[in-house]
Design a protein around this motif. Sequence first.
Motif, PDB file in Angstrom:
ATOM      1  N   ARG A 252      15.915  11.000  -4.939  1.00  0.00           N
ATOM      2  CA  ARG A 252      15.538  10.107  -4.233  1.00  0.00           C
ATOM      3  C   ARG A 252      16.153  10.017  -2.646  1.00  0.00           C
ATOM      4  NH1 ARG A 252      20.202   5.431  -3.405  1.00  0.00           N
ATOM      5  NH2 ARG A 252      19.002   4.248  -2.369  1.00  0.00           N
TER       6      ARG A 252
ATOM      7  N   HIS B 246       8.910   7.518  -4.053  1.00  0.00           N
ATOM      8  CA  HIS B 246       8.836   6.902  -4.473  1.00  0.00           C
ATOM      9  C   HIS B 246       9.724   6.698  -5.707  1.00  0.00           C
ATOM     10  CE1 HIS B 246       8.492   2.535  -6.088  1.00  0.00           C
ATOM     11  NE2 HIS B 246       7.758   3.142  -7.163  1.00  0.00           N
TER      12      HIS B 246
ATOM     13  N   LEU C  15      10.726   5.537  -9.942  1.00  0.00           N
ATOM     14  CA  LEU C  15      10.776   4.720 -10.678  1.00  0.00           C
ATOM     15  C   LEU C  15      11.925   4.361 -11.769  1.00  0.00           C
ATOM     16  CD1 LEU C  15       7.854   1.549 -10.939  1.00  0.00           C
ATOM     17  CD2 LEU C  15       8.725   3.029 -13.384  1.00  0.00           C
TER      18      LEU C  15
ATOM     19  N   GLY D 183      16.493  -2.054  -4.879  1.00  0.00           N
ATOM     20  CA  GLY D 183      15.881  -1.473  -4.293  1.00  0.00           C
ATOM     21  C   GLY D 183      15.103  -0.469  -5.613  1.00  0.00           C
ATOM     22  N   ILE D 184      16.056   0.084  -6.313  1.00  0.00           N
ATOM     23  CA  ILE D 184      14.995   1.043  -7.210  1.00  0.00           C
ATOM     24  C   ILE D 184      14.565   0.375  -8.218  1.00  0.00           C
ATOM     25  CG2 ILE D 184      15.939   2.248  -8.624  1.00  0.00           C
ATOM     26  CD1 ILE D 184      15.897   3.664  -5.723  1.00  0.00           C
ATOM     27  N   ALA D 185      13.020   0.344  -7.947  1.00  0.00           N
ATOM     28  CA  ALA D 185      11.736   0.247  -8.767  1.00  0.00           C
ATOM     29  C   ALA D 185      12.465   0.132 -10.142  1.00  0.00           C
ATOM     30  CB  ALA D 185      10.803   0.023  -8.109  1.00  0.00           C
ATOM     31  N   ARG D 186      12.339  -0.746 -11.370  1.00  0.00           N
ATOM     32  CA  ARG D 186      12.304  -0.511 -12.316  1.00  0.00           C
ATOM     33  C   ARG D 186      10.969  -1.657 -13.738  1.00  0.00           C
ATOM     34  NH1 ARG D 186      17.722  -3.366 -11.878  1.00  0.00           N
ATOM     35  NH2 ARG D 186      18.391  -3.367  -9.633  1.00  0.00           N
ATOM     36  N   VAL D 187      10.787  -0.292 -14.698  1.00  0.00           N
ATOM     37  CA  VAL D 187       9.989  -0.695 -15.364  1.00  0.00           C
ATOM     38  C   VAL D 187      10.764  -1.004 -16.885  1.00  0.00           C
ATOM     39  CG1 VAL D 187       8.961   1.046 -15.965  1.00  0.00           C
ATOM     40  CG2 VAL D 187       6.923  -1.408 -16.000  1.00  0.00           C
TER      41      VAL D 187
ATOM     42  N   ALA E  28       2.665   1.407 -13.508  1.00  0.00           N
ATOM     43  CA  ALA E  28       4.058   1.236 -12.057  1.00  0.00           C
ATOM     44  C   ALA E  28       3.615   1.378 -11.173  1.00  0.00           C
ATOM     45  CB  ALA E  28       4.699   0.426 -13.012  1.00  0.00           C
ATOM     46  N   LEU E  29       3.680   2.605 -10.902  1.00  0.00           N
ATOM     47  CA  LEU E  29       3.624   3.801  -9.856  1.00  0.00           C
ATOM     48  C   LEU E  29       2.106   2.616  -8.940  1.00  0.00           C
ATOM     49  CD1 LEU E  29       3.785   7.017 -11.014  1.00  0.00           C
ATOM     50  CD2 LEU E  29       5.946   5.827 -10.185  1.00  0.00           C
ATOM     51  N   PRO E  30       3.300   2.979  -7.516  1.00  0.00           N
ATOM     52  CA  PRO E  30       1.809   2.433  -6.690  1.00  0.00           C
ATOM     53  C   PRO E  30       0.164   2.317  -6.336  1.00  0.00           C
ATOM     54  CG  PRO E  30       4.631   2.681  -5.805  1.00  0.00           C
ATOM     55  CD  PRO E  30       4.143   3.980  -6.926  1.00  0.00           C
TER      56      PRO E  30
ATOM     57  N   THR F 236      -0.470   6.698  -5.024  1.00  0.00           N
ATOM     58  CA  THR F 236       0.371   7.654  -5.330  1.00  0.00           C
ATOM     59  C   THR F 236      -0.741   8.761  -5.603  1.00  0.00           C
ATOM     60  OG1 THR F 236       2.592   6.288  -6.454  1.00  0.00           O
ATOM     61  CG2 THR F 236       2.196   8.832  -7.148  1.00  0.00           C
TER      62      THR F 236
END
Length: 397
Positions: A55, A62, A64, A82-86, A102-104, A107
């Motif tokens: 970060r 980003h 994840l 706020g940290i994205a998780r999958v 799952a990445l934007p 990217t």
Amino acid sequence: MIPTAHQPKPHRSIETVAAVIVAAGRGTRVGGDIPKQYQLLDGIAILRRTVDLFRAHPRISHVLVVIGPRDADCAAAALPAGIARVLGGDSRAASVAAGLAALPEATTHVLIHDAARPLVPAAVIDRVLEALETTPGAAPALAVTDALWRGATGLVAAPVGRDGLFRAQTPQGFDLAAIRAAHAAHPGGAADDVEVALAAGLEVAIVEGHEDNIKITLPGDFARAEAILAGRRTKERQMDVRLGNGYDVHRFGPGDHVMLCGVAVPHGRGLQGHSDADVGMHAITDAIYGALAMGDIGRHFPPSDPQWKGAASDIFLRHATGLAAAQGFAIANVDCTLVCEHPKIGPHADRMRAALAAIMGLDLARISVKATTSERLGFTGREEGIAAIATATLVAQ
């Protein structure tokens, strides 16, 4: 630097970099009631330390985290909001693939990193990103320097040549489209993403890793990681040098002496102020407060408080010196310049240095007191008062 065999080729420019932190494993070899990535390393969850490193990196847009299906509560406790998780899959490769999917959309490149490597230096990340400017893949590694053997039934069976052998580390970086395609085509069972990339024919550059970039795998690795953290803190403190400056002014009024740097100097007038108006000592005190980022004399000794009326200024200086020590700093040196036409400072400068040294507990050689005039310009030139400028240098102990 580690020599590499790859030939740089033109490659899609790095525009948007994401980091996928793989944290879906159980890490049973380390022991404990929860997966190792959620256990504490020096009071902070391993996963949190790892995530915070990425970060904080200015080129990563980003982050994840891929977590295990049973670890939602642990992840919620360990990760910042706020940290994205999958959710990951039943193998490392499946978990990485889930993260990549799952990445934007924007990217272009991805760094894939083990959650259990919480001490990767930023310089290693930088080297991977730099290599990705010219190759579709890059990964850090350390050359094997120890002798290698092949063993069987507890005995050495044969030596193994170490030329060209490396210890792999993460983050392993890739062009996102290329590594997605490589994972989609791979049959599974790869040890890491470099193996997946090589199976797809992707070129992967080797960049220099770091000995601190350990993977916490066994119980003893916690002690090793804590020692690395302790060493970093020591180094940071050794490099922590603070500089502060102070400036003060007091006007002349009735009196037969002025207090300057702890010495009563005979003069036809005195200095006016809420305390004893020692303009030099006030400037030095404020310089120390400034180096500590802890305000000024007025913050610690408000002039609205009657108990400080007429107070000796050494009270303030002793307080600032004590604060520096309490914060882990030693005063390396103090330099004070008094600005006035009269009285003459030179005959009293050594006594002033001695007085300050006694108050602050410093060697005389660490204290400078000198004077200058303003060439008859301004309020000091008109002999309406005295100004003082001071600088203090603090170093971490």
